[in-house]
Design a protein around this motif. Structure first.
Motif, PDB file in Angstrom:
ATOM      1  N   GLN A   1       0.819  -1.209   0.000  1.00  0.00           N
ATOM      2  CA  GLN A   1       0.000   0.000   0.000  1.00  0.00           C
ATOM      3  C   GLN A   1       0.858   1.267   0.000  1.00  0.00           C
ATOM      4  O   GLN A   1       0.478   2.279   0.588  1.00  0.00           O
ATOM      5  CB  GLN A   1      -0.945   0.000   1.203  1.00  0.00           C
ATOM      6  N   GLY A   2       2.006   1.213  -0.633  1.00  0.00           N
ATOM      7  CA  GLY A   2       2.826   2.405  -0.742  1.00  0.00           C
ATOM      8  C   GLY A   2       4.106   2.306   0.054  1.00  0.00           C
ATOM      9  O   GLY A   2       4.581   1.220   0.396  1.00  0.00           O
ATOM     10  N   SER A   3       4.674   3.463   0.370  1.00  0.00           N
ATOM     11  CA  SER A   3       5.973   3.554   1.007  1.00  0.00           C
ATOM     12  C   SER A   3       5.884   3.258   2.503  1.00  0.00           C
ATOM     13  O   SER A   3       5.185   3.948   3.246  1.00  0.00           O
ATOM     14  CB  SER A   3       6.546   4.962   0.798  1.00  0.00           C
ATOM     15  N   ALA A   4       6.629   2.249   2.947  1.00  0.00           N
ATOM     16  CA  ALA A   4       6.687   1.943   4.374  1.00  0.00           C
ATOM     17  C   ALA A   4       7.426   3.039   5.131  1.00  0.00           C
ATOM     18  O   ALA A   4       7.110   3.330   6.290  1.00  0.00           O
ATOM     19  CB  ALA A   4       7.379   0.596   4.593  1.00  0.00           C
ATOM     20  N   VAL A   5       8.402   3.661   4.484  1.00  0.00           N
ATOM     21  CA  VAL A   5       9.148   4.748   5.128  1.00  0.00           C
ATOM     22  C   VAL A   5       8.218   5.932   5.389  1.00  0.00           C
ATOM     23  O   VAL A   5       8.270   6.565   6.456  1.00  0.00           O
ATOM     24  CB  VAL A   5      10.358   5.152   4.271  1.00  0.00           C
ATOM     25  N   ALA A   6       7.347   6.242   4.444  1.00  0.00           N
ATOM     26  CA  ALA A   6       6.383   7.321   4.646  1.00  0.00           C
ATOM     27  C   ALA A   6       5.406   6.982   5.760  1.00  0.00           C
ATOM     28  O   ALA A   6       5.056   7.848   6.585  1.00  0.00           O
ATOM     29  CB  ALA A   6       5.627   7.608   3.352  1.00  0.00           C
ATOM     30  N   ALA A   7       4.962   5.736   5.825  1.00  0.00           N
ATOM     31  CA  ALA A   7       4.054   5.323   6.895  1.00  0.00           C
ATOM     32  C   ALA A   7       4.727   5.486   8.258  1.00  0.00           C
ATOM     33  O   ALA A   7       4.106   5.934   9.236  1.00  0.00           O
ATOM     34  CB  ALA A   7       3.618   3.878   6.678  1.00  0.00           C
ATOM     35  N   HIS A   8       6.005   5.143   8.312  1.00  0.00           N
ATOM     36  CA  HIS A   8       6.748   5.260   9.563  1.00  0.00           C
ATOM     37  C   HIS A   8       6.855   6.716  10.011  1.00  0.00           C
ATOM     38  O   HIS A   8       6.611   7.033  11.184  1.00  0.00           O
ATOM     39  CB  HIS A   8       8.143   4.656   9.373  1.00  0.00           C
ATOM     40  N   THR A   9       7.205   7.610   9.095  1.00  0.00           N
ATOM     41  CA  THR A   9       7.337   9.013   9.492  1.00  0.00           C
ATOM     42  C   THR A   9       5.990   9.602   9.909  1.00  0.00           C
ATOM     43  O   THR A   9       5.928  10.440  10.805  1.00  0.00           O
ATOM     44  CB  THR A   9       7.960   9.858   8.367  1.00  0.00           C
ATOM     45  N   SER A  10       4.902   9.159   9.283  1.00  0.00           N
ATOM     46  CA  SER A  10       3.580   9.634   9.698  1.00  0.00           C
ATOM     47  C   SER A  10       3.270   9.215  11.129  1.00  0.00           C
ATOM     48  O   SER A  10       2.627   9.958  11.875  1.00  0.00           O
ATOM     49  CB  SER A  10       2.502   9.104   8.751  1.00  0.00           C
ATOM     50  N   GLN A  11       3.742   8.042  11.513  1.00  0.00           N
ATOM     51  CA  GLN A  11       3.556   7.589  12.888  1.00  0.00           C
ATOM     52  C   GLN A  11       4.389   8.400  13.878  1.00  0.00           C
ATOM     53  O   GLN A  11       3.953   8.673  14.992  1.00  0.00           O
ATOM     54  CB  GLN A  11       3.944   6.113  13.019  1.00  0.00           C
ATOM     55  N   GLU A  12       5.588   8.782  13.457  1.00  0.00           N
ATOM     56  CA  GLU A  12       6.548   9.372  14.393  1.00  0.00           C
ATOM     57  C   GLU A  12       6.510  10.899  14.453  1.00  0.00           C
ATOM     58  O   GLU A  12       6.687  11.483  15.525  1.00  0.00           O
ATOM     59  CB  GLU A  12       7.969   8.927  14.029  1.00  0.00           C
TER      60      GLU A  12
END
Length: 384
Positions: free
Chosen positions: A198-209
């Motif tokens: 579903q897209g970039s895991a790195v982007a998902a991580h930064t959205s969490q942090e």
């Protein structure tokens, strides 16, 4: 690295890095947000700045030495904060930090470094710490304390990432960090490593942090929490530059995040002169985004910058040759800067800041059918 086939420009290192790295890692390093309009604009705008050289001045002792944040540097350059450098070489940030130490310029260690800040400062040299404001403010301020304890000389708060821009290359690749690369400075989830389709895991991580609620009041709390010089990175509007000065910053980095955040944002070099005017010498102003050569450094100086941040070219050098590769990139940059300064009759950095420039308006939105004309730009007057 084979010195007999040594690259001679940053572009040579770029080609070498593209050939060595996997396609998805290359896309992560090289890509930007959206249609990558701002990545292209950074280069178009820099290439539209033409210098007006002076003549008949003694440049036999032409020197690139200067100061940044009140400390001497061999050239007015610092290594930009770049995340996850172990993606491109096993030594990662340690190699780049050692290269900058040898070159006599600061290394800006990223919050999302793949090497802990304590190991980076132990490698020697001058280190500044780049800070993202996390959702957990206590964890954010703990990073500041760690940076101080480790011996960092400045805190650089990046303010243009409430969340990661839509980096389409990473989205299409479903990019995730490999197991051996992690955000070494923060206690975090495994989201950056999880491919979900579903897209970039790195982007998902930064959205969490990262906190999307960052406001000017955070600068005041940060100032109360640290005695280190405070740098704000990611400003493009002159009004924001003036407000940053009111909040007591020591330096501003004019930056569009290398074209990786708002696609369509103004090129950093275009925003630079108005921010220089807005701060009126009350703090240092550095340029980030698109710098590829010593001539680019001279362009920034002539438009009022105190110095520049160098990002992707150092990563290309790191990928091609580890520490020697990053060292060679910095050697080339200094040689190019000295060459450009001498040919423009600038015996030192102060003289470089007095150069006039021409701007090619065709690169700045001249309407179709109109006759583009060059515009002479007087050097910025920087008090003190």
């Amino acid at each position: 690295m084979n010195r007999s086939a040594e690259p001679a420009t940053a572009a040579d290192f770029e080609q070498g890095a593209a050939a060595i790295l996997s396609a998805e890692v290359w896309d992560f390093i090289a890509g930007g947000s959206g249609a990558e309009t701002t990545i292209a604009a950074n280069r178009t705008a820099l290439d539209s700045v033409f210098l007006v050289p002076r003549m008949l001045r003694d440049v036999s002792t032409c020197s690139t030495r200067s100061t940044l944040l009140g400390r001497p540097v061999e050239m007015p350059v610092a290594a930009a904060p770049v995340a996850y450098q172990r993606l491109v070489h096993p030594d990662g940030e340690l190699a780049t930090a050692r290269a900058t130490a040898a070159a006599g310029v600061p290394f800006v260690a990223a919050t999302l470094s793949s090497v802990p800040i304590e190991q980076i400062t132990a490698a020697g040299g001058r280190v500044w710490f780049q800070l993202y404001w996390l959702r957990d403010e206590s964890a954010t301020l703990d990073l500041v304390r760690r940076a101080e304890d480790a011996g960092c000389e400045a805190i650089m708060l990046t303010v243009d990432v409430p969340w990661m821009g839509r980096r389409l290359r990473d989205i299409r690749n479903g990019f995730a960090l490999p197991a051996h690369v992690r955000a070494a400075n923060i206690v975090t989830t495994s989201a950056a490593h999880e491919r979900t389709g579903q897209g970039s895991a790195v982007a998902a991580h930064t959205s969490q942090e990262f906190s999307p609620a960052l406001t000017w009041s955070a600068l005041d709390r940060l100032r109360q929490h640290t005695r280190l010089p405070l740098v704000v990175k990611g400003l493009l509007a002159p009004e924001d530059g003036a407000q940053a000065v009111q909040h007591g910053v020591d330096a501003i980095v004019v930056s569009n995040h290398g074209g990786r955040q708002l696609d369509g944002a103004v090129a950093s070099i275009d925003a630079l002169p108005e921010i220089v005017d807005a701060v009126h010498g009350r703090c240092e102003v550095l340029l980030d985004s698109g710098v590829r050569s010593g001539t680019d450094v001279l362009r920034a100086l002539a438009l009022g910058a105190s110095g520049v941040l160098l990002g992707r070219p150092l990563i290309w050098g790191l990928a091609v040759g580890g520490e020697p590769g990053a060292t060679r990139v910095l050697e080339l940059l200094r040689a190019e800067l000295r060459d450009a300064m001498g040919l423009a009759a600038c015996e030192n950095v102060a003289a470089a800041r007095r150069l006039q420039t021409f701007r090619r308006l065709a690169a700045h939105g001249v309407r179709s059918g109109s006759e583009p004309r060059p515009m002479l730009v007087q050097p910025s007057v920087i008090p003190g």
